[in-house]
Design a protein around this motif. Structure first.
Motif, short mmCIF file in Angstrom:
data_model
loop_
_atom_site.label_atom_id
_atom_site.label_comp_id
_atom_site.label_asym_id
_atom_site.label_seq_id
_atom_site.Cartn_x
_atom_site.Cartn_y
_atom_site.Cartn_z
N ARG A 113 0.83 -1.16 0.05
CA ARG A 113 0.13 -0.06 0.05
C ARG A 113 0.67 1.32 0.01
NH1 ARG A 113 -5.78 -0.65 2.89
NH2 ARG A 113 -6.31 -2.79 2.00
N LYS A 114 1.93 1.07 0.65
CA LYS A 114 2.60 2.35 0.85
C LYS A 114 3.53 2.69 -0.55
CE LYS A 114 7.08 4.06 3.16
NZ LYS A 114 8.04 4.06 4.19
N LYS A 134 -10.10 0.79 -14.54
CA LYS A 134 -9.97 -0.55 -14.30
C LYS A 134 -10.53 -1.15 -13.08
CE LYS A 134 -6.06 -4.02 -13.89
NZ LYS A 134 -6.70 -4.99 -15.22
N PHE A 135 -10.25 -0.47 -11.90
CA PHE A 135 -10.86 -0.97 -10.58
C PHE A 135 -11.98 -0.34 -10.14
CE2 PHE A 135 -6.09 -1.45 -10.60
CZ PHE A 135 -5.81 -2.69 -10.24
N ASN A 136 -12.74 0.62 -11.22
CA ASN A 136 -13.95 1.20 -10.69
C ASN A 136 -13.95 1.84 -9.40
OD1 ASN A 136 -16.65 1.75 -11.34
ND2 ASN A 136 -17.40 0.10 -10.02
N CYS A 137 -13.10 2.71 -9.30
CA CYS A 137 -12.63 3.45 -7.92
C CYS A 137 -12.29 5.07 -8.46
CB CYS A 137 -11.81 2.78 -7.26
SG CYS A 137 -10.10 2.61 -8.10
N TYR A 140 -6.60 7.45 -4.86
CA TYR A 140 -6.19 6.37 -4.39
C TYR A 140 -6.52 5.97 -2.89
CZ TYR A 140 -2.54 3.29 -2.80
OH TYR A 140 -1.85 2.06 -2.36
N PHE A 141 -6.31 6.72 -1.97
CA PHE A 141 -7.14 6.32 -0.72
C PHE A 141 -8.54 6.74 -0.78
CE2 PHE A 141 -2.46 7.61 0.34
CZ PHE A 141 -2.19 6.38 1.04
N ASN A 142 -8.74 7.89 -1.21
CA ASN A 142 -10.36 8.27 -1.64
C ASN A 142 -10.47 9.33 -2.51
OD1 ASN A 142 -9.83 10.90 -0.31
ND2 ASN A 142 -9.61 9.87 1.78
N ALA A 143 -11.75 10.04 -2.70
CA ALA A 143 -11.70 10.74 -3.93
C ALA A 143 -10.87 12.09 -3.72
CB ALA A 143 -13.31 11.28 -3.86
N ASN A 162 -18.82 8.11 -3.32
CA ASN A 162 -19.54 6.71 -3.37
C ASN A 162 -18.89 5.52 -3.64
OD1 ASN A 162 -21.94 8.11 -2.12
ND2 ASN A 162 -22.95 8.46 -4.42
N LYS A 163 -18.00 5.79 -4.69
CA LYS A 163 -17.27 4.69 -5.28
C LYS A 163 -16.09 4.28 -4.48
CE LYS A 163 -18.22 4.70 -10.20
NZ LYS A 163 -19.09 3.34 -10.02
N GLY A 164 -15.53 5.18 -3.78
CA GLY A 164 -14.25 4.94 -2.96
C GLY A 164 -13.03 4.93 -3.53
N GLY A 165 -11.79 4.85 -2.84
CA GLY A 165 -10.73 5.08 -3.64
C GLY A 165 -10.10 3.61 -3.74
N CYS A 166 -8.91 3.61 -4.62
CA CYS A 166 -8.63 2.59 -5.23
C CYS A 166 -7.55 1.52 -4.40
CB CYS A 166 -7.93 2.80 -6.75
SG CYS A 166 -8.84 3.67 -7.93
N ILE A 167 -7.29 2.15 -3.33
CA ILE A 167 -6.31 1.38 -2.57
C ILE A 167 -6.54 -0.14 -2.33
CG2 ILE A 167 -7.14 2.22 -0.11
CD1 ILE A 167 -4.48 2.31 0.97
N GLY A 168 -7.61 -0.46 -2.07
CA GLY A 168 -8.00 -2.21 -1.72
C GLY A 168 -7.72 -2.81 -2.92
N GLN A 169 -8.68 -2.47 -3.95
CA GLN A 169 -8.57 -3.21 -5.37
C GLN A 169 -7.00 -3.20 -6.13
OE1 GLN A 169 -10.49 -0.64 -4.39
NE2 GLN A 169 -12.40 -0.70 -5.75
N PHE A 170 -6.42 -2.01 -5.95
CA PHE A 170 -5.36 -1.95 -6.60
C PHE A 170 -4.15 -2.93 -5.83
CE2 PHE A 170 -1.80 1.30 -8.28
CZ PHE A 170 -1.17 0.23 -9.23
N SER A 171 -4.24 -2.65 -4.41
CA SER A 171 -3.32 -3.55 -3.40
C SER A 171 -3.64 -5.02 -3.82
CB SER A 171 -3.41 -3.13 -1.98
OG SER A 171 -3.16 -1.80 -1.82
N SER A 172 -4.62 -5.58 -3.92
CA SER A 172 -5.04 -6.89 -4.02
C SER A 172 -4.45 -7.37 -5.39
CB SER A 172 -6.67 -7.20 -3.89
OG SER A 172 -7.36 -6.92 -2.69
#
Length: 224
Positions: A113-114, A134-137, A140-143, A162-172
């Motif tokens: 994540r870092k 790609k990740f529908n977000c 990165y952390f939030n909007a 509403n969609k939120g940041g990409c951190i979770g999807q991108f990290s996974s």
């Protein structure tokens, strides 16, 4: 008649060379893909590949091919042990080299994540937008941290929040992709260990054959 030990040794040696080709092919194809125009399908993969030691992988594959070539005289000179010893030391070197590359990629996953945050921050708005698509977000952390790129997915601030940041999807995605790479590297190291064991057994076998030959020669001389 060829012994089973030599058959196993030759088969393992060939697979060892094929692994070198696999490493070379992966590195060259990755470098080619990274030069392609970024799209939604390849943007995340190419960003991760840019963090991998691809140049070192090419060098490693060259050493593997050299090691394989050094094993050929050992096959055609059944009484020689010098070429086998040289191959054994080079196999150790190649295994250490491959292990180092695998550990370097594995270390990247410990702070995913870092590291991805830094990576995201230095990319262009186009690349950030492609990652959002790609990740529908959004962001990165939030909007707003960092601020999202306006595109077909993140059309405005309300949608982005509403969609939120990409951190979770991108990290996974990054962890899964990098896990596959360093697992493959560790698998090749395991094969190197098998080949090294085969080299040691062939050396032991040839040493015993030479000792028996010396005994026979002495017995023959006494008989005369």
């Amino acid at each position: 008649m060829v012994s089973k030990l030599m058959m196993v040794f030759v088969a393992t040696d060939i697979v060892f060379a094929l692994c070198g080709g696999l490493i070379m092919g992966f590195a060259l194809m990755s470098e080619q893909n990274m030069r392609a125009t970024p799209t939604k399908e390849n943007v995340a993969q190419n960003l991760l590949l840019d963090q991998c030691p691809l140049t070192a992988a090419v060098v490693n594959s060259i050493f593997i091919f050299v090691t394989f070539l050094l094993s050929l005289p050992a096959l055609f000179l059944p009484q020689n042990r010098g070429w086998l010893r040289a191959q054994g030391w080079l196999v150790v070197f190649c295994a250490t080299f491959t292990l180092g590359m695998g550990l370097a990629v594995w270390a990247e996953t410990l702070q995913t994540r870092k590291n991805l945050s830094v990576l995201w921050g230095r990319e262009s708005p186009l690349v950030q937008s492609l990652l959002q698509q790609k990740f529908n977000c959004c962001g990165y952390f939030n909007a707003t941290t960092p601020r999202f790129q306006v595109d077909d997915v993140c059309t405005n601030l309300l949608v982005a929040q509403n969609k939120g940041g990409c951190i979770g999807q991108f990290s996974s995605f990054a962890n899964g992709y990098l896990d596959a790479i360093f697992t493959a590297a560790f698998g090749i190291v395991a094969l190197d260990a098998v080949l090294l064991l085969c080299v040691a057994m062939v050396l032991k076998y040839r040493q015993e054959q030479e000792r028996y030959r010396h005994i026979d020669e002495k017995n023959g001389m006494r008989g005369l």
